[in-house]
Design a protein around this motif. Structure first.
Motif, mmCIF file in Angstrom:
data_model
loop_
_atom_site.group_PDB
_atom_site.id
_atom_site.type_symbol
_atom_site.label_atom_id
_atom_site.label_comp_id
_atom_site.label_asym_id
_atom_site.label_seq_id
_atom_site.Cartn_x
_atom_site.Cartn_y
_atom_site.Cartn_z
ATOM 1 N N ASP A 34 38.652 47.994 9.044
ATOM 2 C CA ASP A 34 38.313 46.979 10.021
ATOM 3 C C ASP A 34 37.774 45.724 9.501
ATOM 4 O OD1 ASP A 34 39.144 45.054 12.620
ATOM 5 O OD2 ASP A 34 37.836 46.756 13.884
ATOM 6 N N GLY B 287 42.100 45.174 9.087
ATOM 7 C CA GLY B 287 41.903 44.650 10.049
ATOM 8 C C GLY B 287 43.470 43.933 10.998
ATOM 9 N N GLU B 288 43.691 43.007 10.664
ATOM 10 C CA GLU B 288 45.193 42.395 10.968
ATOM 11 C C GLU B 288 46.226 43.052 10.436
ATOM 12 O OE1 GLU B 288 48.346 38.865 10.033
ATOM 13 O OE2 GLU B 288 46.591 39.101 8.368
ATOM 14 N N ARG C 148 46.143 46.124 13.157
ATOM 15 C CA ARG C 148 46.901 45.893 14.160
ATOM 16 C C ARG C 148 47.927 45.820 14.888
ATOM 17 N NH1 ARG C 148 41.517 44.506 13.708
ATOM 18 N NH2 ARG C 148 40.118 44.775 14.931
ATOM 19 N N ARG C 149 48.926 44.632 13.603
ATOM 20 C CA ARG C 149 50.650 44.849 13.168
ATOM 21 C C ARG C 149 51.279 46.071 13.615
ATOM 22 N NH1 ARG C 149 52.910 40.177 11.254
ATOM 23 N NH2 ARG C 149 51.170 38.722 11.625
ATOM 24 N N ALA D 298 49.456 49.112 15.178
ATOM 25 C CA ALA D 298 49.897 50.109 15.494
ATOM 26 C C ALA D 298 50.782 49.029 17.056
ATOM 27 C CB ALA D 298 48.359 49.829 16.516
ATOM 28 N N ALA D 299 50.714 47.924 16.915
ATOM 29 C CA ALA D 299 51.966 46.767 17.811
ATOM 30 C C ALA D 299 53.505 48.084 17.602
ATOM 31 C CB ALA D 299 52.114 45.691 17.053
ATOM 32 N N ARG E 86 48.447 52.282 20.688
ATOM 33 C CA ARG E 86 46.710 52.112 20.644
ATOM 34 C C ARG E 86 45.258 52.309 20.553
ATOM 35 N NH1 ARG E 86 42.520 51.679 25.457
ATOM 36 N NH2 ARG E 86 40.768 50.776 25.481
ATOM 37 N N THR F 73 39.354 50.005 17.548
ATOM 38 C CA THR F 73 38.740 49.346 16.850
ATOM 39 C C THR F 73 38.001 49.541 16.157
ATOM 40 O OG1 THR F 73 38.441 47.986 18.393
ATOM 41 C CG2 THR F 73 40.914 48.155 16.988
ATOM 42 N N LEU G 164 40.250 52.282 13.360
ATOM 43 C CA LEU G 164 40.123 51.411 11.963
ATOM 44 C C LEU G 164 39.024 51.419 12.294
ATOM 45 C CD1 LEU G 164 42.215 48.409 13.693
ATOM 46 C CD2 LEU G 164 42.854 50.013 12.397
#
Length: 406
Positions: A180, A186-187, A190-191, A193-194, A199, A202, A232
């Motif tokens: 993270d 980090g980015e 999150r991308r 995970a989406a 979920r 973090t 993360l």
């Protein structure tokens, strides 16, 4: 001579401070003690030295008991090899690999993955593009998957998410671990995970009994939740691997990656004035201390290297640098990839402030100072002559590159 027992407060302070370079040397080694029955017991493991094959030897003559011989022999010991012929499951790690090498954050992440893998699982590291790392074996990597291709160059989060989806379909890992960080992990996490519709947890800094604890509330609170598949992790989430070697067997994807037209166009890196980069975010810091006599030459060298300037507390107190440039526990804690200390002896507050830096280069006249002991590379000599030689080397390199381009 007086019979009064004298105390050394400085030695006691160093013995309590784990971050001090002399901390290990100040720890008492108990070779003998009195047992409950009044019999003197001796620790047979407290004497001797490690031989080249990892076997402890005891030299009764005492010729081999010197510290240098002990360190040399210990350095030749080969770490035990950890092998996982048929992994029961995988723990996938996507390190940042800033500059093509594992950072301290990446190694902490691999240490956490090693804990989750245990003895039956394997740690699979997923790396994008070419890299320069040669220490995967000592960092805890059992399998290595390198996703090559120009589509992964530069800023390409969409293509990287597609690559991670393909890896997820083939290996079905028990957990995904990403740093993270601001360096991309980090980015990307999150991308990813989406894309998986999951979920993630973090800013995780601790995992225990299928529960993870992450920072929340602007870093002021801890949030505990059941351990998810996508994690993360923050820096210092675990201790890096240090006592085993690993196979680092190469693996490949069984299917080719689907390439789609990216919606993001990478226009390349933008030149930024190093002076405006916050100290806590700078990757290359050129720091000066009391040993710098020619500050004009110091600033010229920092400009030639394209480094962010820093300073010790003494240099700031003397008015040579601004207060926001002070590095250390009483100033700014830095996490630079490269930290160059010019004329800095290495007070404990300064060493604490640079504890998370990957590589430390020290330029100093005193070969016994604490900064030299902390540094990965040391240059002993007058700072003015070394800085001028450094400027000449940088200019010669750049002129040669211009001629080759022409």
């Amino acid at each position: 001579m007086s019979d009064i027992i004298r105390r050394d407060p400085r030695a006691e302070w160093i013995a309590r401070n784990r971050l001090h370079p002399l901390h290990a040397a100040m720890q008492p080694v108990q070779h003998s003690w009195m047992g409950p029955n009044g019999i003197i017991r001796k620790n047979v493991h407290g004497v001797g030295f490690i031989g080249p094959n990892g076997i402890k030897r005891i030299d009764r003559s005492g010729a081999q008991q010197g510290g240098a011989a002990k360190r040399t022999a210990a350095a030749e010991v080969q770490l035990p090899l950890h092998q996982v012929p048929a992994p029961a499951f995988y723990i996938n790690v996507v390190p940042d690999m800033v500059g093509g090498r594992l950072s301290s954050h990446d190694r902490d992440l691999l240490g956490l993955a090693r804990q989750l893998a245990g003895s039956d699982g394997a740690v699979l590291a997923v790396v994008f593009g070419e890299h320069k790392e040669t220490g995967f074996s000592t960092a805890g990597v059992d399998r290595l998957l390198v996703l090559e291709g120009h589509e992964f160059d530069g800023y390409s989060p969409e293509q990287r998410v597609q690559g991670l989806r393909a890896v997820d379909n083939q290996f079905n890992p028990r957990h995904w671990l990403l740093p993270d960080s601001r360096s991309g992990g980090g980015e990307l996490g999150r991308r990813f995970a989406a894309s998986l519709k999951e979920r993630p947890a973090t800013r995780v800094w601790q995992i225990k009994d299928q529960t993870c604890i992450g920072r929340a509330g602007a870093g002021q609170e801890d949030l505990a939740r059941p351990l998810p598949r996508l994690i993360l992790a923050a820096a210092e989430c675990a201790d890096p691997v240090s006592d085993t070697r690993h196979e680092v067997l190469p693996v490949e994807l069984s299917t080719s990656l689907a390439r789609s037209l990216p919606r993001i166009e990478d226009l390349g890196a933008v030149a930024v004035d190093p002076a405006v980069i916050p100290m806590a975010e700078a990757e290359f810091i050129f720091s000066g201390g009391n040993g710098v006599k020619d500050w004009a030459l110091f600033h010229q060298t920092a400009a030639a290297l394209g480094a962010t300037e820093g300073a010790s507390r003494v240099a700031v107190d003397d008015g040579f640098m601004a207060r926001d440039r002070q590095v250390g526990a009483s100033g700014t804690w830095v996490t630079a990839r490269v930290y160059v200390a010019v004329g800095i002896s290495g007070a404990i507050q300064h060493l604490q402030g640079i504890g998370a830096c990957d590589k430390v280069v020290a330029i100093n006249l005193d070969p016994t100072c604490d900064m030299i002991k902390r540094a990965d590379l040391s240059v002993i000599g007058e700072s003015a002559a070394i800085l001028q030689a450094l400027i000449d080397a940088v200019e010669a390199y750049r002129n040669g590159a211009k001629r080759d381009a022409a």
